[in-house]
Design a protein around this motif. Structure first.
Motif, PDB file in Angstrom:
ATOM      1  N   GLN A  22       0.836  -1.217   0.000  1.00  0.00           N
ATOM      2  CA  GLN A  22       0.000   0.000   0.000  1.00  0.00           C
ATOM      3  C   GLN A  22       0.868   1.263   0.000  1.00  0.00           C
ATOM      4  OE1 GLN A  22      -3.207   0.811  -0.065  1.00  0.00           O
ATOM      5  NE2 GLN A  22      -3.931  -1.284  -0.208  1.00  0.00           N
ATOM      6  N   VAL A  23       1.892   1.248   0.833  1.00  0.00           N
ATOM      7  CA  VAL A  23       2.764   2.426   0.961  1.00  0.00           C
ATOM      8  C   VAL A  23       3.491   2.690  -0.358  1.00  0.00           C
ATOM      9  CG1 VAL A  23       4.884   3.235   2.100  1.00  0.00           C
ATOM     10  CG2 VAL A  23       2.993   2.348   3.470  1.00  0.00           C
ATOM     11  N   LEU A  24       4.014   1.618  -0.973  1.00  0.00           N
ATOM     12  CA  LEU A  24       4.744   1.803  -2.241  1.00  0.00           C
ATOM     13  C   LEU A  24       3.777   2.203  -3.361  1.00  0.00           C
ATOM     14  CD1 LEU A  24       7.236  -1.234  -2.113  1.00  0.00           C
ATOM     15  CD2 LEU A  24       7.754   1.172  -1.658  1.00  0.00           C
ATOM     16  N   LYS A  25       2.600   1.572  -3.399  1.00  0.00           N
ATOM     17  CA  LYS A  25       1.607   1.875  -4.441  1.00  0.00           C
ATOM     18  C   LYS A  25       1.179   3.348  -4.393  1.00  0.00           C
ATOM     19  CE  LYS A  25      -2.796   0.658  -4.383  1.00  0.00           C
ATOM     20  NZ  LYS A  25      -3.950  -0.208  -4.127  1.00  0.00           N
ATOM     21  N   ASN A  26       1.091   3.866  -3.192  1.00  0.00           N
ATOM     22  CA  ASN A  26       0.673   5.264  -3.031  1.00  0.00           C
ATOM     23  C   ASN A  26       1.846   6.242  -3.056  1.00  0.00           C
ATOM     24  OD1 ASN A  26      -2.392   5.417  -2.481  1.00  0.00           O
ATOM     25  ND2 ASN A  26      -1.699   3.623  -1.325  1.00  0.00           N
ATOM     26  N   ARG A  27       3.005   5.712  -3.419  1.00  0.00           N
ATOM     27  CA  ARG A  27       4.234   6.519  -3.561  1.00  0.00           C
ATOM     28  C   ARG A  27       4.560   7.334  -2.314  1.00  0.00           C
ATOM     29  NH1 ARG A  27       5.816   6.045  -8.750  1.00  0.00           N
ATOM     30  NH2 ARG A  27       4.218   5.404 -10.217  1.00  0.00           N
ATOM     31  N   LEU A  28       4.329   6.731  -1.150  1.00  0.00           N
ATOM     32  CA  LEU A  28       4.731   7.392   0.089  1.00  0.00           C
ATOM     33  C   LEU A  28       6.227   7.131   0.293  1.00  0.00           C
ATOM     34  CD1 LEU A  28       1.687   6.526   2.376  1.00  0.00           C
ATOM     35  CD2 LEU A  28       2.042   8.515   0.919  1.00  0.00           C
ATOM     36  N   LYS A  29       6.839   7.961   1.132  1.00  0.00           N
ATOM     37  CA  LYS A  29       8.300   7.854   1.284  1.00  0.00           C
ATOM     38  C   LYS A  29       8.694   6.803   2.330  1.00  0.00           C
ATOM     39  CE  LYS A  29      11.172  11.319   1.089  1.00  0.00           C
ATOM     40  NZ  LYS A  29      11.812  12.578   1.542  1.00  0.00           N
ATOM     41  N   VAL A  30       9.629   5.950   1.943  1.00  0.00           N
ATOM     42  CA  VAL A  30      10.056   4.844   2.819  1.00  0.00           C
ATOM     43  C   VAL A  30      11.549   4.950   3.126  1.00  0.00           C
ATOM     44  CG1 VAL A  30      10.186   2.328   3.066  1.00  0.00           C
ATOM     45  CG2 VAL A  30       8.384   3.345   1.657  1.00  0.00           C
ATOM     46  N   ALA A  31      11.931   4.644   4.358  1.00  0.00           N
ATOM     47  CA  ALA A  31      13.358   4.567   4.717  1.00  0.00           C
ATOM     48  C   ALA A  31      13.588   3.336   5.576  1.00  0.00           C
ATOM     49  CB  ALA A  31      13.770   5.826   5.484  1.00  0.00           C
ATOM     50  N   GLU A  32      14.798   2.793   5.487  1.00  0.00           N
ATOM     51  CA  GLU A  32      15.165   1.673   6.362  1.00  0.00           C
ATOM     52  C   GLU A  32      16.310   2.115   7.267  1.00  0.00           C
ATOM     53  OE1 GLU A  32      14.937  -2.506   4.588  1.00  0.00           O
ATOM     54  OE2 GLU A  32      15.152  -1.270   2.790  1.00  0.00           O
ATOM     55  N   VAL A  33      16.167   1.809   8.538  1.00  0.00           N
ATOM     56  CA  VAL A  33      17.193   2.139   9.528  1.00  0.00           C
ATOM     57  C   VAL A  33      17.705   0.806  10.088  1.00  0.00           C
ATOM     58  CG1 VAL A  33      17.529   3.157  11.830  1.00  0.00           C
ATOM     59  CG2 VAL A  33      16.180   4.389  10.115  1.00  0.00           C
ATOM     60  N   PRO A  34      19.039   0.589  10.124  1.00  0.00           N
ATOM     61  CA  PRO A  34      19.534  -0.716  10.567  1.00  0.00           C
ATOM     62  C   PRO A  34      19.228  -1.028  12.026  1.00  0.00           C
ATOM     63  CG  PRO A  34      21.353   0.832  10.208  1.00  0.00           C
ATOM     64  CD  PRO A  34      20.119   1.517   9.725  1.00  0.00           C
ATOM     65  N   ILE A  35      18.846  -2.276  12.273  1.00  0.00           N
ATOM     66  CA  ILE A  35      18.670  -2.746  13.664  1.00  0.00           C
ATOM     67  C   ILE A  35      19.368  -4.094  13.827  1.00  0.00           C
ATOM     68  CG2 ILE A  35      16.428  -1.606  14.041  1.00  0.00           C
ATOM     69  CD1 ILE A  35      15.202  -4.547  13.848  1.00  0.00           C
ATOM     70  N   VAL A  36      19.770  -4.370  15.049  1.00  0.00           N
ATOM     71  CA  VAL A  36      20.237  -5.726  15.372  1.00  0.00           C
ATOM     72  C   VAL A  36      19.051  -6.425  16.041  1.00  0.00           C
ATOM     73  CG1 VAL A  36      21.867  -7.103  16.703  1.00  0.00           C
ATOM     74  CG2 VAL A  36      22.612  -4.967  15.623  1.00  0.00           C
ATOM     75  N   PHE A  37      18.576  -7.472  15.393  1.00  0.00           N
ATOM     76  CA  PHE A  37      17.405  -8.221  15.851  1.00  0.00           C
ATOM     77  C   PHE A  37      17.886  -9.415  16.668  1.00  0.00           C
ATOM     78  CE2 PHE A  37      14.491 -11.734  15.303  1.00  0.00           C
ATOM     79  CZ  PHE A  37      13.208 -11.193  15.247  1.00  0.00           C
ATOM     80  N   LYS A  38      17.299  -9.581  17.868  1.00  0.00           N
ATOM     81  CA  LYS A  38      17.712 -10.720  18.710  1.00  0.00           C
ATOM     82  C   LYS A  38      16.542 -11.679  18.871  1.00  0.00           C
ATOM     83  CE  LYS A  38      20.883  -8.083  21.603  1.00  0.00           C
ATOM     84  NZ  LYS A  38      20.280  -6.762  21.750  1.00  0.00           N
ATOM     85  N   ASP A  39      16.843 -12.965  18.905  1.00  0.00           N
ATOM     86  CA  ASP A  39      15.780 -13.945  19.109  1.00  0.00           C
ATOM     87  C   ASP A  39      15.169 -13.759  20.492  1.00  0.00           C
ATOM     88  OD1 ASP A  39      14.091 -16.025  18.627  1.00  0.00           O
ATOM     89  OD2 ASP A  39      15.598 -17.610  18.810  1.00  0.00           O
ATOM     90  N   ARG A  40      13.901 -14.105  20.604  1.00  0.00           N
ATOM     91  CA  ARG A  40      13.238 -13.975  21.901  1.00  0.00           C
ATOM     92  C   ARG A  40      13.900 -14.899  22.926  1.00  0.00           C
ATOM     93  NH1 ARG A  40       7.842 -14.654  22.787  1.00  0.00           N
ATOM     94  NH2 ARG A  40       6.948 -14.213  20.756  1.00  0.00           N
ATOM     95  N   GLU A  41      13.945 -14.444  24.191  1.00  0.00           N
ATOM     96  CA  GLU A  41      14.488 -15.294  25.255  1.00  0.00           C
ATOM     97  C   GLU A  41      13.381 -15.927  26.068  1.00  0.00           C
ATOM     98  OE1 GLU A  41      17.265 -12.978  27.517  1.00  0.00           O
ATOM     99  OE2 GLU A  41      18.678 -12.902  25.832  1.00  0.00           O
ATOM    100  N   ARG A  42      12.208 -15.257  26.108  1.00  0.00           N
ATOM    101  CA  ARG A  42      11.098 -15.770  26.912  1.00  0.00           C
ATOM    102  C   ARG A  42       9.840 -15.891  26.065  1.00  0.00           C
ATOM    103  NH1 ARG A  42      13.744 -12.204  30.697  1.00  0.00           N
ATOM    104  NH2 ARG A  42      12.760 -10.554  29.550  1.00  0.00           N
ATOM    105  N   GLY A  43       8.988 -16.851  26.414  1.00  0.00           N
ATOM    106  CA  GLY A  43       7.735 -17.046  25.692  1.00  0.00           C
ATOM    107  C   GLY A  43       7.959 -17.803  24.394  1.00  0.00           C
ATOM    108  N   GLN A  44       6.850 -18.066  23.699  1.00  0.00           N
ATOM    109  CA  GLN A  44       6.951 -18.884  22.487  1.00  0.00           C
ATOM    110  C   GLN A  44       6.567 -18.119  21.239  1.00  0.00           C
ATOM    111  OE1 GLN A  44       4.519 -22.290  23.246  1.00  0.00           O
ATOM    112  NE2 GLN A  44       6.137 -23.329  24.388  1.00  0.00           N
ATOM    113  N   SER A  45       7.177 -18.515  20.125  1.00  0.00           N
ATOM    114  CA  SER A  45       6.847 -17.926  18.832  1.00  0.00           C
ATOM    115  C   SER A  45       5.418 -18.304  18.431  1.00  0.00           C
ATOM    116  CB  SER A  45       7.820 -18.480  17.788  1.00  0.00           C
ATOM    117  OG  SER A  45       7.423 -18.066  16.519  1.00  0.00           O
ATOM    118  N   LYS A  46       4.758 -17.399  17.722  1.00  0.00           N
ATOM    119  CA  LYS A  46       3.401 -17.708  17.230  1.00  0.00           C
ATOM    120  C   LYS A  46       3.402 -17.954  15.725  1.00  0.00           C
ATOM    121  CE  LYS A  46       2.866 -16.213  21.262  1.00  0.00           C
ATOM    122  NZ  LYS A  46       3.848 -15.421  22.045  1.00  0.00           N
ATOM    123  N   LEU A  47       4.602 -17.880  15.152  1.00  0.00           N
ATOM    124  CA  LEU A  47       4.698 -18.142  13.710  1.00  0.00           C
ATOM    125  C   LEU A  47       4.720 -19.652  13.509  1.00  0.00           C
ATOM    126  CD1 LEU A  47       5.067 -16.992  10.845  1.00  0.00           C
ATOM    127  CD2 LEU A  47       7.519 -17.272  11.155  1.00  0.00           C
TER     128      LEU A  47
END
Ligand SMILES: Nc1nc2c(ncn2[C@@H]2O[C@H](COP(=O)(O)OP(=O)(O)OP(=O)(O)O)[C@@H](O)[C@H]2O)c(=O)[nH]1
Ligand SMILES: [Mg+2]
Length: 236
Positions: free
Chosen positions: A192-217
C-alpha cells in the motif's frame, strides 16, 4: 527528540499473545526512552498478559483486550486505528518479545520526522543483522523477502519486519489491508505504501531472538502468508 515529543504525539502499538513474561519489562523500558502512548492489543491471552499490563496502572499505557478476534495483522490494524483516534502524528509498531530493542525507537522516530511515511527497522541493510536465530528461521525470513522483492517489485530490503514507524497518512493507507489478518499484514502494508508513492526509509537494527515465551509463527501462518503474496502478485 524532547522538542519533537512536546509537539507531536507518538503512539507505540504492541500486539500481544501470551507475552506476560516480556511485556511489563518492555513497557517500562520503552517509557524510560520515549514519551508517548503505549497501546497494547491483546487477544485474550490465557497467561494473563493483559492483567500484568493493567497492574502497571499507568494512564499513558492503554490495553485493549479482544475477546473474539485473533491475528497479528488484525491486532495491528486495531492498534493503528486507536493511534489515529488518539491524534498521534506517528505510530510505532513493535513485537513484545524484546526482538525489537527499544534503544532503536529514537533513531526510527527521528527518521520519520525527517519526512518519511514508513520507517522500517531493518535487519537487511548495512549495519543491520540477526543474532541467535536458527538457520531454519533465517532461511524463512530471507526467502520471504526474496519473494516480495521479486514478485511485488518491492525496493525494500526488510519487508517482513514489524519494527516500523508509520505517519498518519501511511496509517490511513495500511488500514485498507482489511483482509490481511495474520503475518501477511506486513506485506500488504508495504504494498500500500509503495503503491501510493509514500516515502520509505530503512534504519539498521540488530534483531535478537526472543528469550522468553513462544513464537506464534507456525506452519499454518506460513502457508497463509505464501497464499496471500501469490494472490497479490497475480492481481497486481
Ligand atoms: N494480539 C495478537 N498478537 C499476536 C498474535 N500473533 C502474534 N502476536 C504478537 O506479535 C508479535 C510477533 O509474534 P512472534 O511470535 O514474536 O513472531 P516472530 O517474531 O515471527 O517469531 P519468533 O521470532 O519466534 O519470536 C509478538 O508480540 C506476539 O505476541 C495474535 O494472534 N494476536
Ligand atoms: Mg518474535
Amino acid at each position: 527528540m524532547e522538542n519533537l515529543q512536546r509537539t507531536k504525539l507518538i503512539s507505540i502499538v504492541i500486539p500481544t499473545y501470551n507475552e506476560r513474561d516480556n511485556v511489563v519489562s518492555l513497557v517500562k523500558e520503552i517509557l524510560s526512552k520515549v514519551q508517548g502512548n503505549i497501546i497494547v492489543v491483546d487477544d485474550d491471552s490465557q497467561d494473563k498478559t493483559a492483567e500484568a499490563v493493567m497492574s502497571l496502572n499507568l494512564s499513558n499505557v492503554k490495553i485493549f483486550v479482544r475477546k473474539n478476534e485473533r491475528g497479528l495483522g488484525s491486532a495491528l490494524r486495531f492498534g493503528l486505528l486507536k493511534a489515529l483516534e488518539l491524534g498521534s502524528s506517528y505510530a510505532v509498531t513493535m513485537d513484545a518479545d524484546f526482538s525489537h530493542d527499544p534503544t532503536y525507537l529514537k533513531p526510527l522516530i527521528e527518521k520519520a520526522v525527517e519526512g518519511y511515511d514508513l520507517v522500517i527497522g531493518s535487519r537487511y541493510v548495512k549495519g543491520g543483522r540477526i543474532e541467535n536465530w536458527p538457520l531454519s528461521r533465517r532461511l524463512i525470513s530471507k526467502g520471504a523477502n526474496f519473494m516480495v522483492r521479486l514478485l511485488l517489485k518491492s525496493s525494500i530490503h526488510d519487508n517482513t519486519s514489524n519494527y516500523r514507524v508509520y505517519s498518519r497518512q501511511a496509517i490511513e493507507k495500511v488500514l485498507e489491508c482489511d483482509s490481511a489478518d495474520g503475518y501477511e499484514f506486513q506485506i500488504c502494508a508495504v504494498y500500500q505504501v509503495l503503491k501510493n508513492r509514500l516515502k520509505v526509509a530503512e534504519v539498521p537494527i540488530v534483531f535478537k531472538d526472543r528469550e522468553r515465551g513462544q513464537s506464534k509463527l507456525n506452519f499454518k501462518e506460513i502457508v497463509k502468508w505464501l497464499n496471500y503474496v501469490l494472490k497479490l502478485y497475480l492481481s497486481s
